[in-house]
Design an enzyme around this catalytic site. Structure first.
Site, mmCIF file in Angstrom:
data_model
loop_
_atom_site.group_PDB
_atom_site.id
_atom_site.type_symbol
_atom_site.label_atom_id
_atom_site.label_comp_id
_atom_site.label_asym_id
_atom_site.label_seq_id
_atom_site.Cartn_x
_atom_site.Cartn_y
_atom_site.Cartn_z
ATOM 1 N N ASP A 205 0.827 -1.196 0.000
ATOM 2 C CA ASP A 205 0.000 0.000 0.000
ATOM 3 C C ASP A 205 0.869 1.257 0.000
ATOM 4 O O ASP A 205 1.862 1.333 0.730
ATOM 5 C CB ASP A 205 -0.844 -0.046 1.282
ATOM 6 C CG ASP A 205 -1.951 0.966 1.319
ATOM 7 O OD1 ASP A 205 -2.747 0.982 0.370
ATOM 8 O OD2 ASP A 205 -2.021 1.738 2.290
ATOM 9 N N GLU A 248 1.697 -0.172 -5.018
ATOM 10 C CA GLU A 248 0.858 0.973 -5.387
ATOM 11 C C GLU A 248 1.753 2.202 -5.485
ATOM 12 O O GLU A 248 2.142 2.781 -4.479
ATOM 13 C CB GLU A 248 -0.224 1.203 -4.330
ATOM 14 C CG GLU A 248 -1.169 2.319 -4.727
ATOM 15 C CD GLU A 248 -2.061 2.820 -3.589
ATOM 16 O OE1 GLU A 248 -3.110 3.385 -3.902
ATOM 17 O OE2 GLU A 248 -1.710 2.667 -2.415
HETATM 18 C C1 GLC Z 1 -4.150 3.120 -0.449
HETATM 19 C C2 GLC Z 1 -5.365 2.253 -0.576
HETATM 20 C C3 GLC Z 1 -6.556 3.004 -0.055
HETATM 21 C C4 GLC Z 1 -6.317 3.417 1.380
HETATM 22 C C5 GLC Z 1 -4.990 4.165 1.517
HETATM 23 C C6 GLC Z 1 -4.592 4.303 2.943
HETATM 24 O O1 GLC Z 1 -4.214 4.233 -1.270
HETATM 25 O O2 GLC Z 1 -5.539 1.841 -1.903
HETATM 26 O O3 GLC Z 1 -7.732 2.267 -0.172
HETATM 27 O O4 GLC Z 1 -7.333 4.253 1.821
HETATM 28 O O5 GLC Z 1 -3.944 3.511 0.871
HETATM 29 O O6 GLC Z 1 -4.169 3.064 3.450
#
Ligand code: GLC
Length: 557
Positions: A205, A248
């Site tokens: 994440d 991500e």
């Molecule tokens: C990432 C996730 C999202 C979450 C954020 C905080 O962007 O995809 O869903 O709210 O991280 O953990």
């Protein structure tokens, strides 16, 4: 292509399916999805062609950011089951040849996590340095709130200890201090724990946020964050040589490459192609392929064993933050003109089918594109049946509604009273009476059947995943034509972004009239002229995957 290599680097031909246990299937009748319910549905995923399941956070959580606010990294949210249920699920998935990865959310914890509770109990507490504190928000600190509707600062004052703590996301999600060696050790321990229980890696994440050290008191003396990411990858590989990190990283291509570890390729195994995804929506809005073609021409090839991860929709807002303001506005106008459809000024909280007004040909074209472009396709649950969103739900929850298994009020998600569900089932045109897995399973013309075929064709034609990508010129702006070639094998795919039928002209220099182009998705062949040109007809929103074969062997396997 060496078969062993294809199998070792399994992620390059994987079909990843992201789901939230909470909204997928209720196995014990209490109205909340759980691991038992998910385990019952593994054969559905297997039949669809899924080879890797990505679990959204399933850890204990006050659930103020849908589970991305964790209070215990070593447990299972009791509403979803037990560690025992988790292991049974992983075991069952592996029995079907499927791997499981899970969200690793270590940029922050919940403010109710015992570490943070301790950290805020006093300046000299045991876990104080596990978080990032400052007397005043530092002027050179990180910029940009992620949730502009709820937060106006990245720093929150803690009355009790008289300092501010950093939170990139909500104020109830304090950022962990990954520069602290103790935190680093703990993160490795968390990864090791779940790997031991059978995971094949993680979706990491918010990677750039996690690594960021700007604004910390002695930022310049801190170790290079990329060395840390390389350390994590090395640790993971020592524990399990086939494990992956899917990151991500929503940044321009040039910046994203650093997270693969540059030329070394020793950091993330895969990064989501956020740029390509956004340009695809721009191309769809304009009904012209060029924006996507340009992005693909610019997209660097990942180093070593790295791979892009491609997607049409994920669990968050459909972010359009990499487009210019004018481009974003075009996509808003085309696919989400109402304010209630937009989120944070940068994205859409809709799913694809309602955006395309349910047009089955256009929907099928988009998924054909997903499976034919190089990169590991990642599906978000419900995409395979064309689920819609629920604009009554708050924020991102609009696209996180219960999975629609069959017609009826509970959608086959649960037999409990729907008032006990984690969110309302979609109603109306995209509700379960009209959109469900059970109905589509029996319909060879359904989106579910189409995506099942795409997963098979994509796996049967490994050039798509492994090959070198060329964007071809076809003389028409409406059509994206790309070719993936490897070790003498070639697949050419064409996608018509416009509603009008077109003829696209291909030039494949190495071919002549002793070759035919054989269709891989439907029955059909196209003649090749003696100079290697071929005229390929496409319906409005049509798509074709073609493989050149010698005329006397016109039926491919
Ligand atoms: C990432 C996730 C999202 C979450 C954020 C905080 O962007 O995809 O869903 O709210 O991280 O953990």
């Amino acid at each position: 292509m060496k078969l062993t290599r294809t199998a070792d680097l399994w992620w390059k031909t994987a079909v990843v399916y992201c789901l939230d246990v909470e909204t997928f299937r209720d196995g014990d009748g209490d109205g909340c999805g759980d691991f038992r319910g998910l385990t019952q549905k593994i054969d559905y995923l297997d039949r669809l062609g899924v080879t890797c399941i990505w679990l959204m956070p399933f850890y204990p959580s006050p659930d103020r950011d849908d589970g991305y606010d964790i209070t215990d990294f070593y447990g299972v949210d009791p509403r979803l089951g037990t560690l025992g249920d988790f292991v049974e699920f992983v075991r069952t998935a592996r029995d079907r040849g499927m791997r499981v990865i899970a969200d690793l959310v270590v940029n922050h914890t919940s403010d109710r996590h015992p570490w943070f509770q301790d950290a805020r109990s006093g300046r000299d507490s045991r876990h104080r340095d596990w978080y990032v504190w400052a007397d005043e928000p530092p002027p050179d600190g990180p910029k940009g709130v992620v949730f502009p509707d709820k937060e106006d600062s990245l720093w929150q004052y803690d009355e009790h200890t008289g300092q501010y703590y950093l939170h990139r996301f909500y104020k109830h999600q304090p950022d962990l201090n990954v520069a602290n060696p103790e935190v680093r050790d703990e993160i490795a321990r968390i990864m090791g724990f779940w790997m031991e229980l059978g995971l094949s890696g993680f979706r990491v994440d918010a990677v750039p946020f996690m690594l960021e050290t700007d604004g910390q008191a002695d930022a310049s003396r801190l170790p290079d964050p990329h060395d840390y990411l390389a350390d994590l990858r090395a640790f993971l590989s020592r524990r399990n040589g086939e494990a992956v990190l899917l990151g991500e990283v929503n940044l321009p291509y040039a910046d994203t490459m650093a997270f693969y570890g540059g030329e070394q390729g020793d950091e993330l195994t895969m990064c989501f192609d956020f740029v390509g995804m956004q340009k695809m929506y721009l191309a769809l809005a304009r009904r012209v392929a060029r924006p996507l073609a340009e992005a693909l021409r610019e997209r660097p090839a990942p180093p070593k064993d790295g791979h892009w991860a491609t997607f049409v929709r994920n669990h968050d807002e459909l972010t359009l933050d990499r487009l210019s303001d004018a481009e974003r506005e075009e996509v808003f106008q085309a696919f989400g003109p109402e304010e209630n459809m937009q989120l944070y000024g940068r994205g859409l909280r809709r799913r694809l089918p309602p955006m395309l007004d349910g047009d089955p040909k256009r929907l099928k074209m988009v998924y054909s594109l997903l499976f034919s472009l190089p990169g590991t396709p990642v599906l978000f649950y419900g995409e395979e049946i064309g689920m819609g969103e629920d604009l009554r739900a708050e924020g991102r929850l609009a696209v996180r509604t219960p999975m629609q298994w069959r017609p009826g009020p509970g959608a086959g998600f649960s037999d409990a009273d729907p008032s006990r569900f984690p969110g309302q089932v979609v109603e109306g045109r995209y509700g379960p009476d009209r959109v469900s897995a059970a109905a589509q399973r029996r319909d060879p013309g359904s989106l579910l059947s189409w995506i099942g075929m795409l997963t098979r064709r994509y796996r049967e034609n490994p050039e798509l995943a492994w090959g070198d990508l060329d964007i071809l010129d076809t003389g028409t702006d409406q059509v994206l034509a790309h070719r993936c070639s490897r070790e003498g094998g070639t697949v050419v795919a064409l996608h018509n972004f416009s509603q009008d039928p077109v003829e696209a002209r291909l030039t494949l220099d190495e071919l002549d009239s002793s070759w035919l182009l054989t269709d891989l998705l439907v029955d059909g062949t196209t003649e090749v002229a003696s100079d290697g040109t071929a005229v390929v007809r496409l319906d409005g929103y049509g798509c074709r995957w073609l493989r050149p074969v010698p005329r006397d062997q016109a039926l491919p396997d």
